[in-house]
Motif scaffolding. Structure first.
Motif, PDB file in Angstrom:
ATOM      1  N   LYS A 267     111.545  40.030  89.972  1.00  9.24           N
ATOM      2  CA  LYS A 267     111.312  39.494  88.630  1.00  9.24           C
ATOM      3  C   LYS A 267     110.297  38.350  88.660  1.00  9.24           C
ATOM      4  N   ALA A 268     110.311  37.583  89.736  1.00 13.23           N
ATOM      5  CA  ALA A 268     109.317  36.514  89.857  1.00 13.23           C
ATOM      6  C   ALA A 268     107.903  37.090  89.920  1.00 13.23           C
ATOM      7  N   LYS A 269     107.739  38.201  90.635  1.00 12.34           N
ATOM      8  CA  LYS A 269     106.435  38.873  90.700  1.00 12.34           C
ATOM      9  C   LYS A 269     106.004  39.371  89.316  1.00 12.34           C
ATOM     10  N   VAL A 270     106.959  39.956  88.591  1.00 11.09           N
ATOM     11  CA  VAL A 270     106.654  40.448  87.242  1.00 11.09           C
ATOM     12  C   VAL A 270     106.214  39.292  86.350  1.00 11.09           C
ATOM     13  N   LEU A 275     101.874  36.160  83.571  1.00 12.70           N
ATOM     14  CA  LEU A 275     101.199  34.884  83.331  1.00 12.70           C
ATOM     15  C   LEU A 275      99.711  34.981  83.631  1.00 12.70           C
ATOM     16  N   LYS A 276      99.355  35.796  84.600  1.00 10.97           N
ATOM     17  CA  LYS A 276      97.927  35.983  84.951  1.00 10.97           C
ATOM     18  C   LYS A 276      97.113  36.485  83.774  1.00 10.97           C
ATOM     19  N   LYS A 277      97.749  37.169  82.836  1.00 16.16           N
ATOM     20  CA  LYS A 277      97.030  37.769  81.713  1.00 16.16           C
ATOM     21  C   LYS A 277      96.721  36.763  80.602  1.00 16.16           C
ATOM     22  N   ILE A 278      97.284  35.562  80.721  1.00 16.02           N
ATOM     23  CA  ILE A 278      97.010  34.512  79.732  1.00 16.02           C
ATOM     24  C   ILE A 278      95.841  33.693  80.258  1.00 16.02           C
ATOM     25  N   LYS A 279      94.710  33.728  79.571  1.00 12.88           N
ATOM     26  CA  LYS A 279      93.461  33.223  80.140  1.00 12.88           C
ATOM     27  C   LYS A 279      93.464  31.711  80.375  1.00 12.88           C
ATOM     28  N   ASP A 284      98.430  32.676  91.415  1.00 15.21           N
ATOM     29  CA  ASP A 284      98.178  33.593  92.519  1.00 15.21           C
ATOM     30  C   ASP A 284      99.451  34.394  92.750  1.00 15.21           C
ATOM     31  N   SER A 285      99.543  35.556  92.132  1.00 12.33           N
ATOM     32  CA  SER A 285     100.776  36.340  92.212  1.00 12.33           C
ATOM     33  C   SER A 285     101.058  36.808  93.639  1.00 12.33           C
ATOM     34  N   SER A 286     100.013  36.929  94.446  1.00  8.18           N
ATOM     35  CA  SER A 286     100.219  37.364  95.827  1.00  8.18           C
ATOM     36  C   SER A 286     100.942  36.310  96.657  1.00  8.18           C
ATOM     37  N   SER A 287     100.934  35.071  96.174  1.00  6.67           N
ATOM     38  CA  SER A 287     101.590  33.986  96.904  1.00  6.67           C
ATOM     39  C   SER A 287     103.067  33.847  96.534  1.00  6.67           C
ATOM     40  N   VAL A 347     105.391  31.909  76.058  1.00  8.18           N
ATOM     41  CA  VAL A 347     104.320  31.127  76.677  1.00  8.18           C
ATOM     42  C   VAL A 347     103.003  31.393  75.965  1.00  8.18           C
ATOM     43  N   GLU A 348     102.735  32.647  75.709  1.00 10.13           N
ATOM     44  CA  GLU A 348     101.487  33.010  75.027  1.00 10.13           C
ATOM     45  C   GLU A 348     101.423  32.375  73.637  1.00 10.13           C
ATOM     46  N   LYS A 349     102.542  32.412  72.916  1.00  8.92           N
ATOM     47  CA  LYS A 349     102.579  31.823  71.576  1.00  8.92           C
ATOM     48  C   LYS A 349     102.447  30.299  71.636  1.00  8.92           C
ATOM     49  N   ALA A 350     103.088  29.689  72.628  1.00  8.66           N
ATOM     50  CA  ALA A 350     103.022  28.231  72.759  1.00  8.66           C
ATOM     51  C   ALA A 350     101.602  27.777  73.057  1.00  8.66           C
ATOM     52  N   VAL A 351     100.905  28.499  73.922  1.00  7.30           N
ATOM     53  CA  VAL A 351      99.514  28.170  74.231  1.00  7.30           C
ATOM     54  C   VAL A 351      98.667  28.264  72.973  1.00  7.30           C
ATOM     55  N   GLU A 352      98.860  29.329  72.213  1.00  9.59           N
ATOM     56  CA  GLU A 352      98.086  29.506  70.978  1.00  9.59           C
ATOM     57  C   GLU A 352      98.393  28.405  69.977  1.00  9.59           C
TER      58      GLU A 352
END
Length: 382
Positions: A267-270, A275-279, A284-287, A347-352
């Motif tokens: 779930k952490a990876k998901v 989060l990577k998709k929010i510009k 670094d999801s690989s980390s 998160v996306e809404k809060a950023v906006e």
């Protein structure tokens, strides 16, 4: 109707399961300070066997567990312990090894993967010979942290731990592992937990983080080590009475929830990929190796404190700033896949909202927050 809440502040926020509560109610108990609580005795014996150590001791917290370990190994005032500069013991445990134990910390830089360079560990060991050796504290202990919280929940490999253990043994030192999330490391690395800590003279295991118990940690080591640890637990005020009530819940936590840690990691990876998709964010999801996700905010108009406050007040999503530009999310077994998707949407809404100058939050006198449309107000850390 109770509003939905997704608590990603830490894996310490879980609530006892029904099975834990039932076990607590049914626990056979006696006075543990007198060495008579049968449930505590059984649980400690089982944990010792699981971790491959001779004995175990249930203590109220990981901070006390680490403090006791350092004080047992460094039983002469003016001793020195080598540990990471961003380790939990050094940063978050109130300087107890110094203020209470008279133990001097010798810090070595933690790498991004949570390790300390082997050469730097060796260089930090004080020489005991030479004309000026009496000027220095005496190195007696090396401490590692696995997983390493300030390095994003990174895992220390068995090869690395063995190498540090060999250095300690060859130099006449002891090795302690702050294994608050050692089961997370074991699951992520695919290495049995007893093998992962084989080189350690002592290990602290937190039961109230990813495993979900309501209270407690376990300190493990040799029988002689634990005999001394019992004395110090009492000295520090950690001698409790009918602790079988707590050990019963801890037993259920270990029995039921170790097997769920891999899903926390998934779930952490998901969450990291979302989060990577929010510009305005970068991660670094690989980390992401275990149950922690750290992400940076790349838009200077958004602070970690502001983002966390908007998430909490607008959406009941709880998180913690991790630095001047970063935020930490921590997964646990009571966070569902649906919760992950909800958190990402929030998160996306809060950023906006922050970028478009929507409702701002400001502190009032009693420490709470209120909503205002005054765009001149600013957000300060809680």
């Amino acid at each position: 109707m109770v509003a939905r809440m997704v608590d990603l502040r830490s894996d310490t926020v879980t609530k006892p399961s029904d099975a834990m509560r039932a076990a607590m109610a049914a626990a056979e108990v006696d006075d543990d300070v007198l060495g008579a609580d049968p449930t505590a005795q059984r649980f400690e014996a089982e944990m010792a066997a699981t971790m491959g150590k001779e004995a175990a001791l249930f203590v109220p917290s990981g901070t006390m567990s680490n403090l006791i370990a350092v004080l047992v190994h460094c039983d002469v005032r003016g001793s020195e312990v080598i540990l990471g500069d961003s380790s939990h013991i050094h940063v978050y445990e109130n300087g107890g090894i110094s203020t209470i134990g008279g133990v001097h910390p010798k810090t070595v830089r933690n790498n991004p993967d949570g390790t300390m360079d082997i050469d730097e560990i060796v260089a930090a060991i004080r020489r005991t010979d030479g004309a000026l050796s009496f000027l220095y504290p005496t190195t007696r202990l090396i401490c590692l942290e696995n997983t390493h919280a300030n390095r994003g929940g990174k895992c220390l490999t068995v090869e690395y731990t063995d190498k540090v253990g060999e250095i300690a043994k060859n130099r006449g030192l002891k090795l302690h592992i702050d294994g608050a999330r050692i089961f997370n490391a074991s699951v992520a690395l695919g290495v049995p937990v007893d093998r992962l800590v084989k080189a350690a003279d002592s290990v602290s295991v937190c039961l109230s983080k990813g495993l979900g118990a309501p209270v407690g940690s376990v300190l493990l080591g040799s029988k002689a080590f634990i005999d001394k640890a019992k004395f110090l637990r009492k000295t520090l005020g950690g001698g409790m009475r009918q602790i079988g009530v707590l050990c019963a819940a801890a037993y259920v936590a270990v029995r039921d929830n170790v097997g769920k840690l891999a899903d926390d990691h998934r779930k952490a990876k998901v969450l990291a990929e979302g989060l990577k998709k929010i510009k305005q964010l970068t991660v670094d999801s690989s980390s992401v190796e275990t149950n922690m996700v750290f992400f940076d905010i790349v838009d200077s108009r958004i602070s970690p404190d502001k983002l966390c406050q908007v998430l909490e007040k607008r959406n009941n999503v709880l998180a913690m700033p991790a630095g001047s530009k970063s935020v930490r999310f921590v997964l646990h077994y009571q966070i569902s896949d649906s919760d992950i998707q909800y958190a990402l949407t929030c998160v996306e809404k809060a950023v906006e909202e922050i970028l478009t100058g929507g409702g701002k939050l400001e502190h009032v006198a009693n420490g709470t927050t209120k909503t205002t449309m005054d765009t001149r107000s600013t957000l300060t850390p809680a």
